[in-house]
Write a protein that holds these residues in place. Structure first.
Motif, mmCIF file in Angstrom:
data_model
loop_
_atom_site.group_PDB
_atom_site.id
_atom_site.type_symbol
_atom_site.label_atom_id
_atom_site.label_comp_id
_atom_site.label_asym_id
_atom_site.label_seq_id
_atom_site.Cartn_x
_atom_site.Cartn_y
_atom_site.Cartn_z
ATOM 1 N N ASN A 91 1.655 -9.076 6.617
ATOM 2 C CA ASN A 91 0.196 -9.092 6.716
ATOM 3 C C ASN A 91 -0.394 -8.318 5.534
ATOM 4 O O ASN A 91 -0.079 -7.146 5.332
ATOM 5 N N PRO A 92 -1.268 -8.950 4.737
ATOM 6 C CA PRO A 92 -1.858 -8.277 3.563
ATOM 7 C C PRO A 92 -2.603 -6.988 3.907
ATOM 8 O O PRO A 92 -2.704 -6.094 3.073
ATOM 9 N N SER A 93 -3.101 -6.875 5.135
ATOM 10 C CA SER A 93 -3.837 -5.658 5.499
ATOM 11 C C SER A 93 -2.920 -4.441 5.491
ATOM 12 O O SER A 93 -3.390 -3.323 5.257
ATOM 13 N N LEU A 94 -1.631 -4.641 5.708
ATOM 14 C CA LEU A 94 -0.692 -3.523 5.648
ATOM 15 C C LEU A 94 -0.595 -3.003 4.216
ATOM 16 O O LEU A 94 -0.594 -1.793 3.987
ATOM 17 N N LEU A 95 -0.542 -3.893 3.252
ATOM 18 C CA LEU A 95 -0.515 -3.477 1.841
ATOM 19 C C LEU A 95 -1.822 -2.800 1.453
ATOM 20 O O LEU A 95 -1.830 -1.803 0.733
ATOM 21 N N LEU A 96 -2.930 -3.341 1.944
ATOM 22 C CA LEU A 96 -4.244 -2.785 1.630
ATOM 23 C C LEU A 96 -4.409 -1.367 2.179
ATOM 24 O O LEU A 96 -5.118 -0.545 1.603
ATOM 25 N N LYS A 97 -3.726 -1.078 3.249
ATOM 26 C CA LYS A 97 -3.777 0.261 3.844
ATOM 27 C C LYS A 97 -3.318 1.335 2.848
ATOM 28 O O LYS A 97 -3.810 2.465 2.878
ATOM 29 N N ARG A 113 0.493 1.588 -9.328
ATOM 30 C CA ARG A 113 -0.888 2.062 -9.192
ATOM 31 C C ARG A 113 -1.096 2.982 -7.985
ATOM 32 O O ARG A 113 -2.225 3.363 -7.695
ATOM 33 N N VAL A 114 -0.017 3.298 -7.262
ATOM 34 C CA VAL A 114 -0.125 4.211 -6.116
ATOM 35 C C VAL A 114 0.936 5.299 -6.260
ATOM 36 O O VAL A 114 1.867 5.182 -7.042
ATOM 37 N N SER A 115 0.801 6.324 -5.479
ATOM 38 C CA SER A 115 1.766 7.421 -5.536
ATOM 39 C C SER A 115 3.094 7.011 -4.901
ATOM 40 O O SER A 115 3.146 6.081 -4.093
ATOM 41 N N GLY A 116 4.135 7.721 -5.260
ATOM 42 C CA GLY A 116 5.435 7.503 -4.635
ATOM 43 C C GLY A 116 5.375 7.782 -3.144
ATOM 44 O O GLY A 116 6.032 7.116 -2.339
ATOM 45 N N LYS A 117 4.561 8.751 -2.784
ATOM 46 C CA LYS A 117 4.386 9.094 -1.367
ATOM 47 C C LYS A 117 3.783 7.920 -0.594
ATOM 48 O O LYS A 117 4.211 7.598 0.518
ATOM 49 N N ALA A 118 2.791 7.252 -1.186
ATOM 50 C CA ALA A 118 2.176 6.088 -0.539
ATOM 51 C C ALA A 118 3.178 4.939 -0.439
ATOM 52 O O ALA A 118 3.215 4.237 0.571
ATOM 53 N N SER A 119 3.989 4.761 -1.460
ATOM 54 C CA SER A 119 5.008 3.704 -1.428
ATOM 55 C C SER A 119 6.036 3.960 -0.336
ATOM 56 O O SER A 119 6.444 3.038 0.377
ATOM 57 N N MET A 120 6.462 5.222 -0.174
ATOM 58 C CA MET A 120 7.406 5.551 0.901
ATOM 59 C C MET A 120 6.755 5.343 2.263
ATOM 60 O O MET A 120 7.390 4.853 3.201
ATOM 61 N N ALA A 121 5.469 5.695 2.396
ATOM 62 C CA ALA A 121 4.755 5.489 3.660
ATOM 63 C C ALA A 121 4.674 3.999 3.996
ATOM 64 O O ALA A 121 4.841 3.606 5.156
ATOM 65 N N LEU A 122 4.442 3.166 2.984
ATOM 66 C CA LEU A 122 4.429 1.723 3.200
ATOM 67 C C LEU A 122 5.786 1.247 3.713
ATOM 68 O O LEU A 122 5.861 0.501 4.689
#
Length: 141
Positions: A101-107, A118-127
């Protein structure tokens, strides 16, 4: 000592399902002997991968990935010492974001596409943690 390394790269050539299968087959055949576990996430021409294992084994594998002609723009997003693995049962799990679901990526980013540059490593791990929690892992072999 166990470590977790998260990196991103861009495909040097167009990505086909055959290319993904080749990468996964190679990883799943090789990683158990190295004590490496992890997950591969791909969307468009971008790869994001977590490698877990002993420091020497993970660092050596990462160096090989940097030199692999299938990858370009390889960058470490997150690197840490860990007490336990998140992907202990997976020689290499797979996430295909075209089925997410694209909304998960948008989160976790400005746009609903995978762009770990374009995002932090922390955000990538959270994803990735959320993808695991929502059972978006296609294969856990």
């Amino acid at each position: 000592m166990l470590i977790r390394l998260l990196y991103a790269s861009r495909a040097a050539q167009p990505v086909s399902q055959e290319v993904i299968e080749q990468i996964l087959t190679q990883s799943r055949a090789r990683n158990p002997a190295l004590g490496i576990t992890g997950i591969l996430c791909h969307g468009g021409d971008i790869f994001m991968q977590v490698l877990e294992g002993g420091r020497e084994a993970v660092n050596t594998l990462y160096k090989e990935i940097v030199c692999d002609e299938r990858h370009r723009d390889v960058v470490i997003l997150h690197y840490e010492e860990i007490a336990e693995r998140r992907f202990a049962g997976w020689t290499m799990g797979q996430v295909n974001l075209s089925k997410t679901n694209p909304s998960l990526l948008l989160k976790y980013s400005e746009k609903p596409v995978l762009d770990p540059y374009r995002v932090s490593g922390k955000a990538s791990m959270a994803l990735l943690d959320e993808l695991i929690a929502t059972a978006s892992i296609i294969c856990r072999t």
